[in-house]
Design a protein around this motif. Structure first.
Motif, mmCIF file in Angstrom:
data_model
loop_
_atom_site.group_PDB
_atom_site.id
_atom_site.type_symbol
_atom_site.label_atom_id
_atom_site.label_comp_id
_atom_site.label_asym_id
_atom_site.label_seq_id
_atom_site.Cartn_x
_atom_site.Cartn_y
_atom_site.Cartn_z
ATOM 1 N N ILE A 1 0.852 -1.194 0.000
ATOM 2 C CA ILE A 1 0.000 0.000 0.000
ATOM 3 C C ILE A 1 0.884 1.239 0.000
ATOM 4 C CG2 ILE A 1 -1.678 1.369 1.305
ATOM 5 C CD1 ILE A 1 -2.831 -1.189 2.435
ATOM 6 N N LEU B 1 -9.120 0.756 5.254
ATOM 7 C CA LEU B 1 -9.571 1.084 3.902
ATOM 8 C C LEU B 1 -9.168 -0.003 2.909
ATOM 9 C CD1 LEU B 1 -8.656 4.891 3.784
ATOM 10 C CD2 LEU B 1 -10.955 3.924 3.940
ATOM 11 N N GLY B 2 -8.027 -0.610 3.153
ATOM 12 C CA GLY B 2 -7.506 -1.617 2.224
ATOM 13 C C GLY B 2 -7.847 -3.045 2.582
ATOM 14 N N LEU C 1 -1.783 -1.100 -3.804
ATOM 15 C CA LEU C 1 -2.949 -0.227 -3.654
ATOM 16 C C LEU C 1 -2.481 1.196 -3.409
ATOM 17 C CD1 LEU C 1 -6.068 0.132 -3.221
ATOM 18 C CD2 LEU C 1 -5.621 -0.282 -0.777
ATOM 19 N N ILE D 1 -3.710 4.772 -2.135
ATOM 20 C CA ILE D 1 -4.774 5.426 -1.384
ATOM 21 C C ILE D 1 -4.525 6.924 -1.403
ATOM 22 C CG2 ILE D 1 -5.874 5.695 0.874
ATOM 23 C CD1 ILE D 1 -5.139 2.847 1.531
ATOM 24 N N SER E 1 -4.213 -0.982 -7.774
ATOM 25 C CA SER E 1 -5.600 -0.734 -7.411
ATOM 26 C C SER E 1 -5.646 0.645 -6.766
ATOM 27 C CB SER E 1 -6.111 -1.791 -6.429
ATOM 28 O OG SER E 1 -6.013 -3.091 -6.971
ATOM 29 N N TYR E 2 -6.831 1.231 -6.701
ATOM 30 C CA TYR E 2 -6.963 2.595 -6.180
ATOM 31 C C TYR E 2 -8.110 2.665 -5.183
ATOM 32 C CZ TYR E 2 -3.926 3.677 -10.123
ATOM 33 O OH TYR E 2 -2.874 3.692 -11.009
ATOM 34 N N LYS E 3 -7.904 3.458 -4.125
ATOM 35 C CA LYS E 3 -8.923 3.591 -3.082
ATOM 36 C C LYS E 3 -8.942 5.023 -2.568
ATOM 37 C CE LYS E 3 -11.824 1.653 -0.032
ATOM 38 N NZ LYS E 3 -12.997 0.837 -0.390
ATOM 39 N N GLN F 1 -9.438 7.865 0.162
ATOM 40 C CA GLN F 1 -9.420 8.135 1.604
ATOM 41 C C GLN F 1 -10.234 9.411 1.821
ATOM 42 O OE1 GLN F 1 -5.708 9.451 3.399
ATOM 43 N NE2 GLN F 1 -6.149 8.298 5.274
ATOM 44 N N LEU G 1 -6.892 11.253 -6.428
ATOM 45 C CA LEU G 1 -6.786 9.877 -6.900
ATOM 46 C C LEU G 1 -6.854 9.758 -8.431
ATOM 47 C CD1 LEU G 1 -6.352 7.118 -5.547
ATOM 48 C CD2 LEU G 1 -8.802 6.724 -5.771
ATOM 49 N N GLU H 1 -10.322 -5.118 1.914
ATOM 50 C CA GLU H 1 -10.716 -5.981 0.800
ATOM 51 C C GLU H 1 -9.530 -6.271 -0.107
ATOM 52 O OE1 GLU H 1 -13.906 -6.002 -2.938
ATOM 53 O OE2 GLU H 1 -14.054 -4.489 -1.362
ATOM 54 N N PHE H 2 -8.692 -5.272 -0.321
ATOM 55 C CA PHE H 2 -7.492 -5.445 -1.156
ATOM 56 C C PHE H 2 -6.518 -6.414 -0.495
ATOM 57 C CE2 PHE H 2 -3.034 -4.056 -1.529
ATOM 58 C CZ PHE H 2 -2.806 -4.302 -2.875
#
Length: 296
Positions: free
Chosen positions: A4, A92-93, A50, A52, A76-78, A80, A58, A95-96
């Motif tokens: 991450i 936040l991560g 990932l 964040i 992957s992108y998430k 915050q 983002l 699931e990743f």
């Protein structure tokens, strides 16, 4: 192991530079700041990463980095929604991470040193516990500070202490086993309303599974969160690159060394960057002008 990069925060200490863009997208000499922490995860052998960041920034990271295919990795992108502390990254991560072990690196941190790749791969190979890195600083009160006993074993970590017991700051690079998500959920907000990563590290310390590796002579750690430190980081990278005659944190080169991309893909990347020094370097790597090893 998953990776991450936390590239959130308002970056107000860098205003007006960061009024329209994330500080992690600012240049540090010859490449975007985020390339440096990315190179750290890639040197550790981590391919599933990932990013964040804030809702505003983002999309810019996605435009810059894409899927990661050109680097032999997958991004992957998430979002915050608000900067509520570093430990929030693991919530936040969740699931990743999906029950895997995970490394976190802050998007404004730069690490450099001979043999760094071996240090990173060793940390990424840990099956149990956590590993963080201590670095001697002149202003430890700005950081999480680690205290050691007479056998150089960590006995405490205190966040931004008024009277630090040592000068060893915990850097913005952390490796955790597959318990990290559940432990992060147990972290309570601090007095400043944040989920402190120091509290997460303390949990591992209390059960005897935290190891602190100091980065001594031959290593550099730069936190680029202020105007002066951003300038100094650019000067550092320029000095190193001019001294050794080649750039650092070249993502396609690391991918090629790791056999994640082919020579053909490396040549395509060199052509994509055109006549820039970055592109010229990739061309030289493809032409075998440098000795490529997996030691990083």
């Amino acid at each position: 192991m998953k990776g991450i990069i936390l590239a959130g925060g308002s970056g107000t200490r860098l205003y007006p530079l960061t009024t329209v863009t994330s500080k992690q997208l600012l240049p540090v000499y010859d490449k975007p700041m985020v390339y440096y922490p990315l190179s750290v995860l890639m040197m550790a052998g981590i391919r599933d990463i990932l990013i964040i960041s804030t809702p505003h920034d983002l999309p810019n990271f996605e435009r810059l980095l894409g899927t990661g295919e050109q680097f032999g990795v997958h991004f992957s992108y998430k979002v915050q929604p608000s900067p509520d502390g570093l430990a929030q990254a693991f919530i936040l991560g969740e699931e990743f991470i999906d029950g895997d072990s995970c490394a976190l690196v802050l998007g404004d941190n730069i690490f450099y040193g001979n043999g760094l790749g071996r240090v990173l791969k060793e940390a990424a190979s840990l099956d149990h516990g956590a590993r963080v890195f201590g670095y001697y600083v002149d202003d430890p009160e700005r950081y999480g500070v680690v205290e050691f006993d007479e056998n150089h074993k960590a006995v405490s970590i205190v966040e931004k202490p008024e009277h630090p017991k040592t000068n060893y700051a915990v850097t913005g690079l952390y490796f955790y086993d597959n318990r990290v998500t559940e432990l992060a959920k147990q972290v309570k907000p601090s007095a400043r309303g944040e989920l402190e990563i120091t509290d997460l590290n303390q949990m591992y310390l209390e059960d005897g599974s935290l190891s602190v590796q100091t980065l001594g002579r031959g290593y550099a750690w730069l936190d680029t969160g202020t105007m002066d430190s951003l300038y100094e980081a650019g000067e550092f990278v320029r000095t190193v690159e001019r001294a050794q005659g080649m750039p650092i944190a070249v993502l396609e080169e690391i991918a090629y060394e790791n056999a994640w991309i082919s020579k053909g893909q490396l040549v395509e990347a060199a052509q994509r960057y055109g006549k820039s020094p970055y592109g010229a370097h990739l061309k030289q790597v493809a032409e075998n002008r440098y000795i490529v090893t997996n030691n990083n």
